[in-house]
Design a protein around this motif. Structure first.
Motif, short mmCIF file in Angstrom:
data_model
loop_
_atom_site.label_atom_id
_atom_site.label_comp_id
_atom_site.label_asym_id
_atom_site.label_seq_id
_atom_site.Cartn_x
_atom_site.Cartn_y
_atom_site.Cartn_z
N GLU A 72 0.87 -1.17 0.00
CA GLU A 72 0.00 0.00 0.00
C GLU A 72 0.91 1.22 0.00
OE1 GLU A 72 -3.71 -0.54 2.52
OE2 GLU A 72 -2.27 -1.91 3.46
N CYS A 73 0.73 2.09 -1.00
CA CYS A 73 1.67 3.18 -1.22
C CYS A 73 0.98 4.54 -1.29
CB CYS A 73 2.43 2.97 -2.52
SG CYS A 73 3.22 1.35 -2.68
N GLY A 74 1.69 5.53 -0.82
CA GLY A 74 1.27 6.92 -0.97
C GLY A 74 2.45 7.71 -1.46
N GLY A 75 2.20 8.63 -2.37
CA GLY A 75 3.29 9.42 -2.91
C GLY A 75 2.82 10.78 -3.37
N ALA A 76 3.76 11.62 -3.71
CA ALA A 76 3.47 12.95 -4.24
C ALA A 76 4.28 13.14 -5.51
CB ALA A 76 3.83 14.02 -3.22
N SER A 77 3.65 13.68 -6.52
CA SER A 77 4.30 13.94 -7.79
C SER A 77 4.29 15.44 -8.05
CB SER A 77 3.55 13.22 -8.92
OG SER A 77 4.09 13.56 -10.18
N SER A 84 9.19 15.87 -14.37
CA SER A 84 8.24 15.34 -13.41
C SER A 84 8.89 14.22 -12.60
CB SER A 84 7.02 14.80 -14.15
OG SER A 84 6.09 14.26 -13.27
N LYS A 85 8.61 14.20 -11.31
CA LYS A 85 9.11 13.10 -10.49
C LYS A 85 8.09 12.80 -9.40
CE LYS A 85 11.99 14.90 -6.83
NZ LYS A 85 13.33 14.89 -6.27
N ASN A 103 10.85 3.16 0.57
CA ASN A 103 10.88 4.57 0.17
C ASN A 103 11.31 4.59 -1.29
OD1 ASN A 103 10.27 5.67 2.76
ND2 ASN A 103 12.36 5.20 3.38
N PHE A 104 10.58 5.33 -2.13
CA PHE A 104 10.89 5.32 -3.55
C PHE A 104 10.96 6.73 -4.13
CE2 PHE A 104 6.27 5.04 -3.25
CZ PHE A 104 5.83 5.95 -4.20
N SER A 105 11.69 6.83 -5.24
CA SER A 105 11.81 8.07 -5.99
C SER A 105 12.02 7.69 -7.45
CB SER A 105 13.01 8.88 -5.48
OG SER A 105 13.16 10.06 -6.22
N ARG A 106 11.31 8.36 -8.35
CA ARG A 106 11.46 8.06 -9.78
C ARG A 106 10.96 9.22 -10.63
NH1 ARG A 106 6.15 7.05 -11.21
NH2 ARG A 106 4.92 5.77 -9.84
N SER A 107 11.31 9.15 -11.91
CA SER A 107 10.71 10.07 -12.88
C SER A 107 9.26 9.62 -13.06
CB SER A 107 11.48 10.03 -14.21
OG SER A 107 11.46 8.74 -14.76
N ASN A 108 8.44 10.46 -13.64
CA ASN A 108 7.01 10.11 -13.70
C ASN A 108 6.39 10.61 -15.00
OD1 ASN A 108 4.64 9.03 -12.56
ND2 ASN A 108 3.93 11.07 -12.05
N THR A 109 6.05 9.67 -15.87
CA THR A 109 5.32 9.98 -17.09
C THR A 109 4.27 8.91 -17.28
OG1 THR A 109 7.34 10.87 -18.08
CG2 THR A 109 5.53 10.36 -19.58
N ILE A 110 3.01 9.30 -17.26
CA ILE A 110 1.94 8.33 -17.50
C ILE A 110 2.04 7.89 -18.96
CG2 ILE A 110 -0.57 7.95 -17.55
CD1 ILE A 110 0.64 8.35 -14.74
N GLY A 111 1.97 6.59 -19.17
CA GLY A 111 2.09 6.06 -20.53
C GLY A 111 3.53 5.83 -20.94
N GLY A 112 4.45 5.92 -19.99
CA GLY A 112 5.85 5.74 -20.32
C GLY A 112 6.54 4.77 -19.39
#
Length: 159
Positions: A72-77, A84-85, A103-112
């Motif tokens: 179960e995850c919660g995050g902010a973009s 975008s991250k 704990n996670f961190s990543r780039s963020n592109t929907i559809g990518g």
């Protein structure tokens, strides 16, 4: 003095031998709920998701290949002209009820395809004392207004 030094070295080596280090690979997937606020020159989103996963490869004694895990995850973009991250935290629970935090961190592109990093910290049961560093790739797509995502993780684990 030599006896004290030798005894200290033996004591340290004894505890070092008990540590287990290995590699782990998992795959997980689920749907994402995203609420976005548009601030004109930037956007901020809150992301909530539940993921089901399976360990696809492990050489660790306490995490077996085939183990099932629910996260179960919660995050902010955030996104602006620089990109975008997303960053956040997951609580992961295995079939025995034992838990660890991601704990996670990543780039963020929907559809990518979105590369990122994770750190894991053991919380209960077999995971107490565990730490892990991982690279992962998140892939997501939208179908009928629902965002589906999957994660492929490769980790180095120490306990």
């Amino acid at each position: 003095m030599k006896k004290v030094a030798l005894l200290s070295l033996t004591f340290i080596c004894s505890f070092s031998a008990l540590a287990e280090t290995g590699s782990l690979e998992t795959i997980s997937s689920g749907t994402y709920q995203i609420t976005t606020n548009d601030f004109g020159d930037s956007k901020s989103s809150v992301i909530v998701t539940k993921l089901a996963g399976i360990v696809t490869k492990s050489d660790l004694s306490f995490i077996k290949t085939g183990a099932l895990i629910v996260s179960e995850c919660g995050g902010a973009s955030t996104s602006d002209s620089k990109g975008s991250k997303v960053e956040g935290t997951c609580l992961s629970t295995d079939a025995d009820g034992d838990k660890y935090k991601i704990n996670f961190s990543r780039s963020n592109t929907i559809g990518g395809s979105n590369p990122g990093t994770q750190t894991w910290v053991g919380l209960t049961g077999k995971y107490v004392g565990m730490t892990a560093t991982c690279t992962y790739e998140n892939k997501s797509q939208v179908i009928s207004a629902v965002i589906y995502g999957s994660n492929l993780n490769k980790c180095t684990v120490t306990k």
